[in-house]
Write an enzyme that holds these catalytic residues in place. Structure first.
Site, PDB file in Angstrom:
ATOM      1  N   ASN A  76       1.056  -1.228  -0.162  1.00 47.26           N
ATOM      2  CA  ASN A  76       0.138  -0.062  -0.009  1.00 47.26           C
ATOM      3  C   ASN A  76       1.071   1.280   0.119  1.00 47.26           C
ATOM      4  O   ASN A  76       1.590   1.525  -1.043  1.00 47.26           O
ATOM      5  CB  ASN A  76      -1.039  -0.061   1.026  1.00 47.26           C
ATOM      6  CG  ASN A  76      -0.801  -0.340   2.438  1.00 47.26           C
ATOM      7  OD1 ASN A  76      -0.459  -1.526   2.620  1.00 47.26           O
ATOM      8  ND2 ASN A  76      -1.022   0.780   3.163  1.00 47.26           N
ATOM      9  N   ASP A  77       0.918   2.044   0.970  1.00 46.66           N
ATOM     10  CA  ASP A  77       1.408   3.364   0.749  1.00 46.66           C
ATOM     11  C   ASP A  77       2.972   3.607   0.548  1.00 46.66           C
ATOM     12  O   ASP A  77       3.674   2.631   1.012  1.00 46.66           O
ATOM     13  CB  ASP A  77       1.257   4.045   2.216  1.00 46.66           C
ATOM     14  CG  ASP A  77      -0.117   4.120   2.956  1.00 46.66           C
ATOM     15  OD1 ASP A  77      -0.998   3.582   2.230  1.00 46.66           O
ATOM     16  OD2 ASP A  77      -0.138   4.489   3.985  1.00 46.66           O
ATOM     17  N   GLN A 107       4.831   0.273   2.271  1.00 47.40           N
ATOM     18  CA  GLN A 107       3.795  -0.682   3.170  1.00 47.40           C
ATOM     19  C   GLN A 107       3.817  -1.928   2.497  1.00 47.40           C
ATOM     20  O   GLN A 107       3.369  -2.070   1.484  1.00 47.40           O
ATOM     21  CB  GLN A 107       2.592  -0.100   3.497  1.00 47.40           C
ATOM     22  CG  GLN A 107       2.565   1.205   4.181  1.00 47.40           C
ATOM     23  CD  GLN A 107       2.829   0.714   5.708  1.00 47.40           C
ATOM     24  OE1 GLN A 107       1.874   0.307   6.521  1.00 47.40           O
ATOM     25  NE2 GLN A 107       4.113   0.990   6.037  1.00 47.40           N
ATOM     26  N   TRP A 113      -3.795  -7.212   2.605  1.00 49.21           N
ATOM     27  CA  TRP A 113      -2.988  -6.557   3.828  1.00 49.21           C
ATOM     28  C   TRP A 113      -3.078  -7.502   4.870  1.00 49.21           C
ATOM     29  O   TRP A 113      -3.739  -8.475   5.288  1.00 49.21           O
ATOM     30  CB  TRP A 113      -3.949  -5.374   4.056  1.00 49.21           C
ATOM     31  CG  TRP A 113      -3.322  -4.345   5.166  1.00 49.21           C
ATOM     32  CD1 TRP A 113      -2.398  -3.340   4.677  1.00 49.21           C
ATOM     33  CD2 TRP A 113      -3.391  -4.375   6.211  1.00 49.21           C
ATOM     34  NE1 TRP A 113      -2.057  -2.870   6.071  1.00 49.21           N
ATOM     35  CE2 TRP A 113      -2.715  -3.172   6.979  1.00 49.21           C
ATOM     36  CE3 TRP A 113      -4.287  -5.111   7.424  1.00 49.21           C
ATOM     37  CZ2 TRP A 113      -2.604  -2.860   8.204  1.00 49.21           C
ATOM     38  CZ3 TRP A 113      -4.277  -4.702   8.813  1.00 49.21           C
ATOM     39  CH2 TRP A 113      -3.260  -3.713   9.093  1.00 49.21           C
ATOM     40  N   PHE A 153       3.673   0.525  10.437  1.00 51.51           N
ATOM     41  CA  PHE A 153       2.980   1.030   9.544  1.00 51.51           C
ATOM     42  C   PHE A 153       3.795   2.517   8.809  1.00 51.51           C
ATOM     43  O   PHE A 153       5.088   2.474   9.106  1.00 51.51           O
ATOM     44  CB  PHE A 153       1.852   1.948  10.291  1.00 51.51           C
ATOM     45  CG  PHE A 153       0.708   0.844  10.501  1.00 51.51           C
ATOM     46  CD1 PHE A 153       0.929  -0.481  10.087  1.00 51.51           C
ATOM     47  CD2 PHE A 153      -0.606   1.103  11.093  1.00 51.51           C
ATOM     48  CE1 PHE A 153      -0.165  -1.424  10.428  1.00 51.51           C
ATOM     49  CE2 PHE A 153      -1.618   0.307  11.292  1.00 51.51           C
ATOM     50  CZ  PHE A 153      -1.453  -1.188  10.933  1.00 51.51           C
ATOM     51  N   SER A 154       2.928   3.299   8.176  1.00 49.95           N
ATOM     52  CA  SER A 154       3.626   4.364   7.329  1.00 49.95           C
ATOM     53  C   SER A 154       4.531   5.456   8.146  1.00 49.95           C
ATOM     54  O   SER A 154       4.446   5.519   9.106  1.00 49.95           O
ATOM     55  CB  SER A 154       2.501   5.095   6.427  1.00 49.95           C
ATOM     56  OG  SER A 154       2.088   4.247   5.491  1.00 49.95           O
ATOM     57  N   ARG A 172      -0.818   8.585  13.607  1.00 45.73           N
ATOM     58  CA  ARG A 172      -0.094   7.603  12.638  1.00 45.73           C
ATOM     59  C   ARG A 172       0.623   8.360  11.701  1.00 45.73           C
ATOM     60  O   ARG A 172       0.131   9.545  11.471  1.00 45.73           O
ATOM     61  CB  ARG A 172      -0.481   6.413  12.408  1.00 45.73           C
ATOM     62  CG  ARG A 172      -1.921   6.532  11.396  1.00 45.73           C
ATOM     63  CD  ARG A 172      -2.359   5.370  10.885  1.00 45.73           C
ATOM     64  NE  ARG A 172      -3.640   5.314  10.389  1.00 45.73           N
ATOM     65  CZ  ARG A 172      -4.640   5.087  11.095  1.00 45.73           C
ATOM     66  NH1 ARG A 172      -4.910   5.015  12.182  1.00 45.73           N
ATOM     67  NH2 ARG A 172      -6.003   5.223  10.296  1.00 45.73           N
ATOM     68  N   GLU A 185      -5.158  10.608   7.186  1.00 46.31           N
ATOM     69  CA  GLU A 185      -3.920   9.540   7.073  1.00 46.31           C
ATOM     70  C   GLU A 185      -3.002  10.202   6.106  1.00 46.31           C
ATOM     71  O   GLU A 185      -3.078  11.051   5.399  1.00 46.31           O
ATOM     72  CB  GLU A 185      -4.539   8.405   6.385  1.00 46.31           C
ATOM     73  CG  GLU A 185      -5.342   7.395   7.254  1.00 46.31           C
ATOM     74  CD  GLU A 185      -5.643   6.062   6.844  1.00 46.31           C
ATOM     75  OE1 GLU A 185      -6.034   5.891   5.800  1.00 46.31           O
ATOM     76  OE2 GLU A 185      -5.239   5.232   7.709  1.00 46.31           O
ATOM     77  N   TRP A 187      -9.346   2.343   0.390  1.00 46.67           N
ATOM     78  CA  TRP A 187      -9.608   1.405   1.513  1.00 46.67           C
ATOM     79  C   TRP A 187     -10.906   0.965   1.557  1.00 46.67           C
ATOM     80  O   TRP A 187     -11.673   1.669   0.737  1.00 46.67           O
ATOM     81  CB  TRP A 187      -9.189   2.204   2.812  1.00 46.67           C
ATOM     82  CG  TRP A 187      -7.784   1.909   3.046  1.00 46.67           C
ATOM     83  CD1 TRP A 187      -6.755   2.922   3.148  1.00 46.67           C
ATOM     84  CD2 TRP A 187      -6.840   0.799   3.262  1.00 46.67           C
ATOM     85  NE1 TRP A 187      -5.558   2.787   3.614  1.00 46.67           N
ATOM     86  CE2 TRP A 187      -5.478   1.136   3.494  1.00 46.67           C
ATOM     87  CE3 TRP A 187      -7.053  -0.488   3.356  1.00 46.67           C
ATOM     88  CZ2 TRP A 187      -4.377   0.291   3.759  1.00 46.67           C
ATOM     89  CZ3 TRP A 187      -6.027  -1.325   3.448  1.00 46.67           C
ATOM     90  CH2 TRP A 187      -4.917  -1.107   3.742  1.00 46.67           C
TER      91      TRP A 187
HETATM   92  C1  FRU Z   1      -3.019   4.456   4.549  1.00 48.03           C
HETATM   93  C2  FRU Z   1      -2.632   3.739   6.010  1.00 48.03           C
HETATM   94  C3  FRU Z   1      -1.983   4.543   6.976  1.00 48.03           C
HETATM   95  C4  FRU Z   1      -1.246   3.429   7.817  1.00 48.03           C
HETATM   96  C5  FRU Z   1      -1.000   2.160   6.771  1.00 48.03           C
HETATM   97  C6  FRU Z   1      -1.124   0.847   7.347  1.00 48.03           C
HETATM   98  O1  FRU Z   1      -3.082   3.909   3.735  1.00 48.03           O
HETATM   99  O2  FRU Z   1      -4.072   3.365   6.591  1.00 48.03           O
HETATM  100  O3  FRU Z   1      -2.549   5.387   7.622  1.00 48.03           O
HETATM  101  O4  FRU Z   1      -0.131   3.732   8.513  1.00 48.03           O
HETATM  102  O5  FRU Z   1      -1.884   2.535   5.866  1.00 48.03           O
HETATM  103  O6  FRU Z   1      -0.675   0.079   6.425  1.00 48.03           O
END
Ligand code: FRU
Length: 494
Positions: A43-44, A60, A68, A106-107, A167, A221, A296
């Site tokens: 992801n990110d 990520q 995920w 996480f990110s 986060r 986020e 998401w």
């Molecule tokens: C955004 C997010 C972040 C988090 C990460 C988890 O896409 O939800 O806020 O750190 O992905 O994978």
């Protein structure tokens, strides 16, 4: 000891990736030139940085399947943001504060400090008090092998902030001080918290940079804050804010008080698949942003993440974009100039007159291609202009420019039997002489830029190679197209 555990987990994941990567490479839906992982879920974008002569992208990552899960940080380096060398994974969940099947590393972001590469990331775990998110540090001498800081976590949620909604730290340096912006939720509203530090390890709260009043959702986020000329820009991805995936606020910032006076807001991308963009500086001073090409479960048009999990992967990044500010303080987002190096098989037409009979266009193999054109609005009397993309086998994606009512839309309802939804944006055409259109098609995505790169729509389309025809059609009159260019695009990953 714990760093040993991280190394063991990284090596185990690496062995798994080595077994899976050929299957992913051979997959029908694999992108040709958009950044992807070798196998598994991404992801990110995280920790984007130009460090010691290379672009570093972290991401990520769940290496084990196309969904995920417990999150690692993947890592790759490049000279041009298009051709990649994959490096060992940078972070693995290994500590009480970051090890959990639905948590992990996480990110976060990267910065050079004392000659080392520092990563600041969110650790997500549940030690019996519910999901807790804290901010942590890892560093590396060589930019490849990372060690987590023994004093982690360096920051926990302040009073009034929900511990499971705290986060995505983004760090930068100004004069002799480090700053960090972090996404959070307070009383059911999203906000961005600003911190400062002298040494990257000890952080103190400075101010609330900006806060939703409900219009921008309940949680922000991946906030990012950076200068553009003498102004500042805050980008974030709001949760619970309708079709908004990634937005920005722009205004003035005062380092003395930590006050951000924003008076401009805008959409970075109007499509369904553009999330969590992160920015960094290229060595030539360009501000580049890269986003996760997805969304998401809470987003209105979520259906699922597409069929690619069957090929052992899911997720890719949108093309790197350069951010520029216009005189009125709004932003435009252009595909990074590097993408021009992928062009093959050029075709040009000075003028193209399009009527309701329509015509077929040729661009590369009709799957991975680029199209550019300008609609001469003075010579055009059509009400609408339509581009029919990835057409074939009874399916197609329809991009419509409603010139009479000033709207752009991308309709995925007949795209692939999988995706759906119509992304829309308002086109401000008053007083304009031409409308620019710029399309990037890859195996599983369409990124369509228009109106001076302010109406950008990124949408994933999981279409096979039999969907490779392109048509253009006008309605209610004729459309005059100038400076038409099309290209095939090099396959970067095979
Ligand atoms: C955004 C997010 C972040 C988090 C990460 C988890 O896409 O939800 O806020 O750190 O992905 O994978």
């Amino acid at each position: 000891m714990s760093n040993e555990l991280m190394q063991q987990k990284i090596e185990k994941a690496q062995r798994w990736i080595d077994c899976r990567k050929q299957v992913v490479k051979d997959g029908d839906m694999r992108q040709h030139y958009h950044f992807m992982a070798q196998a598994g879920w991404i992801n990110d974008p995280n920790g984007l940085i130009y460090f010691k002569g290379k672009y570093h992208f972290f991401y990520q990552y769940n290496p084990y399947e196309g969904f995920w899960g417990s999150i690692y940080w993947g890592h790759a380096v490049s000279d041009d943001m298009l051709h990649w060398e994959y490096l060992p994974l940078a972070l693995a969940p290994s500590e009480v504060y970051d090890e959990h099947p639905r948590g992990g590393c996480f990110s976060g972001s990267a910065i050079e400090h004392d000659g080392r590469l520092f990563l600041m990331y969110t650790a997500a775990a549940n030690e019996g008090r519910g999901v807790e998110q804290t901010q942590c540090i890892a560093y590396s001498e060589d930019g490849i092998h990372f060690e987590k800081y023994h004093g982690n976590p360096v920051l926990t949620a302040p009073e009034g902030i929900e511990a499971n909604q705290f986060r995505d730290p983004k760090v930068w340096k100004h004069e002799d001080t480090y700053y960090m912006v972090c996404g959070a939720s307070r009383d059911g509203k999203g906000l961005a918290l600003l911190y400062q530090s002298k040494d990257m390890l000890h952080w103190t709260f400075f101010n609330v940079l900006a806060e939703s009043r409900g219009e921008w959702g309940y949680m922000w986020e991946c906030p990012d804050f950076y200068p553009m000329g003498d102004k500042y820009v805050l980008m974030f991805s709001p949760m619970g804010s309708g079709d908004h995936t990634s937005v920005y606020l722009a205004g003035d910032f005062d380092y003395g008080t930590g006050t951000f006076s924003h008076y401009i807001s805008g959409e970075i991308d109007w499509g369904f698949d553009y999330y969590a963009p992160q920015s960094f500086l290229a060595p030539d001073g360009r501000r580049i942003i890269v986003a996760w090409a997805n969304e998401w479960e809470w987003m209105p048009l979520w259906k699922d993440w597409g069929p690619t999990y069957k090929e052992g992967w899911c997720g890719f990044f949108n093309l790197p974009r350069e951010v520029r500010m216009l005189e009125d303080g709004t932003l435009k987002f252009l595909p990074a100039a590097e993408t021009e190096s992928l062009r093959q098989d050029p075709r040009y037409r000075d003028v193209l007159v399009v009527t309701d009979a329509g015509q077929e266009l040729k661009a590369g193999d009709g799957v991975a291609f680029e199209l550019k054109m300008k609609v001469d609005l003075e010579e055009t009397d059509a009400d609408t202009l339509e581009l029919i993309l990835r057409s074939g086998n009874g399916k197609r994606t329809l991009c419509r420019f409603d010139l009479a009512h000033g709207q752009m839309s991308v309709d995925r309802n007949a795209s692939d039997g999988w995706s759906r939804g119509v992304s829309r944006s308002t086109l401000f055409l008053k007083g304009k002489r031409e409308l620019d259109i710029h399309v990037f098609s890859d195996q599983s995505s369409l990124e369509i830029f228009s109106n001076g790169y302010q109406n950008n729509h990124s949408n994933n389309v999981f279409a096979g190679n039999d969907q490779n025809r392109i048509f253009i059609r006008a309605q209610g009159g004729r459309a005059v197209i100038r400076e038409y260019e099309s290209y095939g695009l090099e396959e970067c990953f095979r």
